[in-house]
Design an enzyme around this catalytic site. Sequence first.
Site, PDB file in Angstrom:
ATOM      1  CB  THR A 106     -23.286 -48.303   3.117  1.00 20.67           C
ATOM      2  OG1 THR A 106     -23.255 -46.855   2.553  1.00 20.67           O
ATOM      3  CG2 THR A 106     -24.541 -49.028   2.494  1.00 20.67           C
ATOM      4  CG  ASP A 198     -20.289 -37.589  14.575  1.00 20.53           C
ATOM      5  OD1 ASP A 198     -20.012 -36.308  14.232  1.00 20.53           O
ATOM      6  OD2 ASP A 198     -20.932 -38.322  13.733  1.00 20.53           O
ATOM      7  CG  ASP A 201     -23.157 -35.663  16.009  1.00 21.55           C
ATOM      8  OD1 ASP A 201     -23.589 -34.682  15.383  1.00 21.55           O
ATOM      9  OD2 ASP A 201     -23.306 -36.723  15.863  1.00 21.55           O
TER      10      ASP A 201
HETATM   11  C1  PRP Z   1     -17.017 -37.703   9.510  1.00 20.52           C
HETATM   12  C2  PRP Z   1     -15.609 -36.708   9.261  1.00 20.52           C
HETATM   13  C3  PRP Z   1     -14.987 -37.408   7.983  1.00 20.52           C
HETATM   14  C4  PRP Z   1     -15.620 -38.723   7.522  1.00 20.52           C
HETATM   15  C5  PRP Z   1     -14.623 -39.592   7.981  1.00 20.52           C
HETATM   16  O1  PRP Z   1     -17.860 -36.732   8.906  1.00 20.52           O
HETATM   17  O2  PRP Z   1     -15.728 -35.499   9.492  1.00 20.52           O
HETATM   18  O3  PRP Z   1     -15.586 -36.587   6.831  1.00 20.52           O
HETATM   19  O4  PRP Z   1     -16.518 -38.938   8.617  1.00 20.52           O
HETATM   20  O5  PRP Z   1     -15.295 -41.091   7.654  1.00 20.52           O
HETATM   21  P1  PRP Z   1     -14.563 -41.683   6.222  1.00 20.52           P
HETATM   22  O6  PRP Z   1     -13.131 -41.672   6.306  1.00 20.52           O
HETATM   23  O7  PRP Z   1     -15.113 -43.187   6.528  1.00 20.52           O
HETATM   24  O8  PRP Z   1     -15.205 -41.171   5.027  1.00 20.52           O
HETATM   25  P2  PRP Z   1     -19.324 -37.432   8.720  1.00 20.52           P
HETATM   26  O9  PRP Z   1     -19.799 -38.062   7.552  1.00 20.52           O
HETATM   27  O10 PRP Z   1     -19.685 -37.693  10.054  1.00 20.52           O
HETATM   28  O11 PRP Z   1     -20.511 -35.915   8.474  1.00 20.52           O
HETATM   29  P3  PRP Z   1     -20.352 -34.340   9.416  1.00 20.52           P
HETATM   30  O12 PRP Z   1     -18.731 -33.966   9.416  1.00 20.52           O
HETATM   31  O13 PRP Z   1     -21.171 -33.765   8.791  1.00 20.52           O
HETATM   32  O14 PRP Z   1     -20.587 -34.912  10.926  1.00 20.52           O
HETATM   33  N1  URA Z   2     -16.292 -39.834  11.836  1.00 20.30           N
HETATM   34  C1  URA Z   2     -16.233 -39.199  12.964  1.00 20.30           C
HETATM   35  O1  URA Z   2     -16.622 -38.233  13.160  1.00 20.30           O
HETATM   36  N2  URA Z   2     -15.750 -40.210  14.111  1.00 20.30           N
HETATM   37  C2  URA Z   2     -15.310 -41.244  13.804  1.00 20.30           C
HETATM   38  O2  URA Z   2     -14.775 -42.124  14.454  1.00 20.30           O
HETATM   39  C3  URA Z   2     -15.395 -41.939  12.326  1.00 20.30           C
HETATM   40  C4  URA Z   2     -15.930 -40.940  11.418  1.00 20.30           C
END
Ligand code: PRP
Ligand code: URA
Length: 207
Positions: A106, A198, A201
């Site tokens: 989602t 990502d 990652d």
């Molecule tokens: C990523 C990023 C933000 C979010 C952005 O985190 O670091 O927090 O996605 O996406 P949004 O603007 O659509 O909310 P993620 O949820 O991948 O978690 P992580 O940092 O633990 O990998």
């Molecule tokens: N979170 C990430 O780390 N990369 C993107 O492009 C979007 C959300």
Amino acid sequence: MVVYMKHPLILHKITMLRDERTGTSDFRKLVEEIAMLMGYEALADLKTHQVEIKTPIEDTIQPVLDGRKPAVIPILRAGLGMVGGLLALLPNAKVGHIGMYRDEETHTPHAYYCKLPPFMEERLAIVVDPMLATGGSLIDAVNEIKKSGCQNIKCMCIIAAPEGVAAFTKTHPDVTLYVGALDRCLNENAYICPGLGDAGDRIFGTK
Ligand code: PRP
Ligand code: URA
């Protein structure tokens, strides 16, 4: 208000960050350096007051930072990569943590952790997350921070999608958002294009 970075050093380092050939160690270093350079720009309006000191030559009245120590607040996980850059500028800053992950289907954010320093109502909060995609994570994080009574909030994202900027500024028009680079759009998985993949990652080597 949204402030877009223009400094060529920041733009150059963001290009290095995007490159798929950039490995974990350089990626981490770049995220930290970009955070420091963006922080330098974002903190240009910090207030100061005058204090009396004595140099080896004479007594003098000079400026020091005003008020309570700011709080640097990374959104976990990827925001952690930016903390060192901010602490290089503000070594005495407090650090709060907000845990958020996006549901893979989602793309909505789920909060799993929140620990903020005391007296947030008297501090500047500097919220850091490298990626602003849909904006959901940052919007919810700022909601949490506002619940603590904090009213002075700056957010810093290295790469943002127009969709995320629009959603964030609509919900939090009182918060200044500092963006390193504004990208084209989100793809069907809500990843930023061209983006960098990502961020979590790539910082933590988990893929
Ligand atoms: C990523 C990023 C933000 C979010 C952005 O985190 O670091 O927090 O996605 O996406 P949004 O603007 O659509 O909310 P993620 O949820 O991948 O978690 P992580 O940092 O633990 O990998
Ligand atoms: N979170 C990430 O780390 N990369 C993107 O492009 C979007 C959300």
